[in-house]
Design an enzyme around this catalytic site. Sequence first.
Site, short mmCIF file in Angstrom:
data_model
loop_
_atom_site.label_atom_id
_atom_site.label_comp_id
_atom_site.label_asym_id
_atom_site.label_seq_id
_atom_site.Cartn_x
_atom_site.Cartn_y
_atom_site.Cartn_z
N CYS A 55 -20.05 57.24 9.74
CA CYS A 55 -19.39 58.01 10.80
C CYS A 55 -18.12 58.69 10.31
O CYS A 55 -17.70 59.72 10.85
CB CYS A 55 -19.02 57.11 11.97
SG CYS A 55 -19.91 55.58 12.13
N ASP A 129 -17.15 55.85 17.70
CA ASP A 129 -16.88 55.32 19.03
C ASP A 129 -15.42 55.30 19.48
O ASP A 129 -14.96 56.19 20.17
CB ASP A 129 -17.47 53.91 19.13
CG ASP A 129 -19.01 53.96 19.11
OD1 ASP A 129 -19.54 55.00 18.71
OD2 ASP A 129 -19.64 52.98 19.49
N LYS A 130 -14.66 54.26 19.14
CA LYS A 130 -13.32 54.09 19.71
C LYS A 130 -12.30 55.06 19.13
O LYS A 130 -11.25 55.27 19.72
CB LYS A 130 -12.81 52.65 19.50
CG LYS A 130 -13.78 51.57 19.97
CD LYS A 130 -14.27 51.80 21.38
CE LYS A 130 -15.45 50.90 21.72
NZ LYS A 130 -16.68 51.18 20.97
N CYS A 200 -23.70 57.81 14.91
CA CYS A 200 -25.03 57.54 15.47
C CYS A 200 -25.54 58.75 16.25
O CYS A 200 -24.82 59.34 17.05
CB CYS A 200 -24.97 56.32 16.38
SG CYS A 200 -24.53 54.80 15.53
N SER A 476 -23.17 48.74 24.26
CA SER A 476 -23.16 49.91 23.39
C SER A 476 -23.72 51.10 24.15
O SER A 476 -24.55 50.96 25.05
CB SER A 476 -24.02 49.61 22.15
OG SER A 476 -24.31 50.80 21.45
#
Length: 573
Positions: A55, A129-130, A200, A476
Site C-alpha cells: 500500500c 486504511d488509517k 487492497c 475490515s
Amino acid sequence: MTQRFDKSNLPSRHVSVGPERAPHRSYYYAMGLTEEEIARPFVALASAGNDSAPCNTRLDEQADAAREGVIANGGMPRRFNTITVTDGIAMGHQGMKSSLVSREVIADSVELSVRGHCYDALVGFAGCDKSLPGMMMAMLRLNIPSIFVYGGSILPGRFHDRDVTVVDVFEVVGKYAAGTCPLSEVHALEKVACPGHGACGGQFTANTMACVGEAIGLSLPNSNMAPAPYTTREQIAVAAGHQVMDLLERNLRPRDICTRSAFINAARVVAATGGSTNAALHLPAMANEAGIGFDLFDVAEAFKSTPYIADLKPGGRYVAKDMYEAGGVYMLMKTMLDNGLLDGSCMTVTGKTLGENIQEVTWNPDQKVIYDVKTPLSPTGGVVGLRGSLAPDGAIVKVAGMRRLQFEGPARCFDCEEDCFAAVEARSINEGEVLVIRYEGPKGGPGMREMLSTTAALYGLGMGEKVALITDGRFSGATRGFCIGHVGPEAADGGPIALVEDGDTIRIDAEAGTIDLLVDEDVLARRRAAWTARVNDYQSGALWRYARTVGPASQGAVTHPGAAAETHVYADI
C-alpha cells in the site's frame, strides 16, 4: 513567480524572515537552498511511504514528484514521513490493536512536524486504511491550504481465471480449516492474490476513504481511483503540488471545503459504493477536527436515503481499477448529483464547486460498474446504522450484497477475538447463533481491532450468512456477511454488550435499523450490579495512553476535543 506570495502573513515567516531568523536560515542553506528559494512559501509534502506493505511502497516517489508542481508554481517543497500500520499484516493477532491508534499518531505527527517547522501548505500522500483519514484529519486540524493524494490501489490478482484480492486469501484459510481445499491451494493463491504495489483493490477501507477524499473536496477530481502502478499517479502528484500553491494564493483552506454538507456528500458516496463501515468511524473523527458535530447517527441518516449503485467487491463484482476505467468517483457522483443526492454547491480544492467539477463529466451508459441512481443495485445504501437495547449508542453493518437483512438467534459470547477465531477453526460454531465478541472496543481492546480473520474464516466454512457476528470492535472494509460493529457503549464501559450471556436471544433488523437484546430489564439489572470493569494487558506505552483518552466509537473514537475547543488555529499563527 514568488512575488504574489506575501510571507508576512504566512507561518513560515517565523523560520525564514528577518535578521533574528538568521540561525534558522542557516539550516536551509545547509540543505542547498538559495536565498530566493528560502523566500518562497514552504510546502509540506507528508508521505506515509514505507516498506511495511505494498500500500505504501510508491508513496515517497509520488511525494517527490509533487515537488515539481510546487516549485513550478512558486513554492518550496519540504518532504517528511509519517508511520502506518497496515491492516492486512496486523490482522488476526495483537498487532491489530495498533491499527486505529495509528490514525491518531499519523494525524499528531503530521501536525507536529508542520507546527514545528512552520509550513504554509500541505500535500498529504497516504495508501493504507488509517493513513487516509489520519492525513485528512491533520489537514483539517492545521487548516492550512491542503490537498490529499491517495497512493492508488493494487491491481487484481488472477487465480483460476478470475480476479482475486487479499480477501480471497483470508477466506481460503476457512476453506482449508473446513477441509474443503488442500494446503497447496492456499499457497498457490497467496502467491498471486497481490501482484504488486498499491492498497487492497476492493471497496475496502482504503478505497472507501479515497472516495471520501474526492467526495468531500480535498482531492483533485478523478485522482484517487487510478491504480498505484499507473504512470497517471505521477501526473496527479505533480498537479496536486501545483494546485496547492493556487489554494495558498487564494487562502482556500480545508475547513472552507469540508462543511457539514460536504460530510453528508461523503457519507452518501460511501453508501452508494457499499463502502467500509470504518467510514462511520473516520467521518466523525474528521468532522471533530473541523468543529462540526457529525456522529454515527448523522452518517447513518445519510446512508438511509442513498441507493447502492457501485458493483464493487466485497459485496459486488468489481475492483478499484474497474471503477477507474468506468469513470471513477466523479462518474458515480454524476448520477448522484443529477438525482438530487449531493449538494453541488460545496467548494473543492480545484477552486470550483463540486457541481462545477461534475459539469465537466459526461455520463457513460456503456460501463458496467456504476449503475444509474434510477436503476440501483438496491434502493437503500450498502451500509446501515443500527440502534436498540443492545446498542443504545449505535452500531453499524454493511448490507451490500447481502440477501438476508433480519437475524434472530441465541448469543454465543467471547471476550476476545482469538477465542472466537479458535471456535471457528475448531468448527464448533452452530448455524443460527449470534456470535458476540466483546472487550474489543476503543478503550477495552484497547484499539478497536478489526475482525476480518474471523469473518473470512466463517465464509470459508460456508457459515458467512448462517450466523451473525456482533462486536464493540470493528470490521475490515473487506468483511462481508451479517457482521455488526461499533456496538456502543462498549463492554469496557459496562454497555449492554458486557451483560449478554450465552443463550440470550438477540434480534437484528437491518431494514428497520434495530438491534435488541431480548432479556428482561430486571435480569439485566442484576447482571449490571454484579459486573466489574476489566483490566487489559496494556498498562504502559501508547496503547495505555490511548485507552485513557479515547472517546466512544459513535463520536469517531477521537482522543481530543477538536476544533470546538480551539482558541486559535495553526494557520493563523
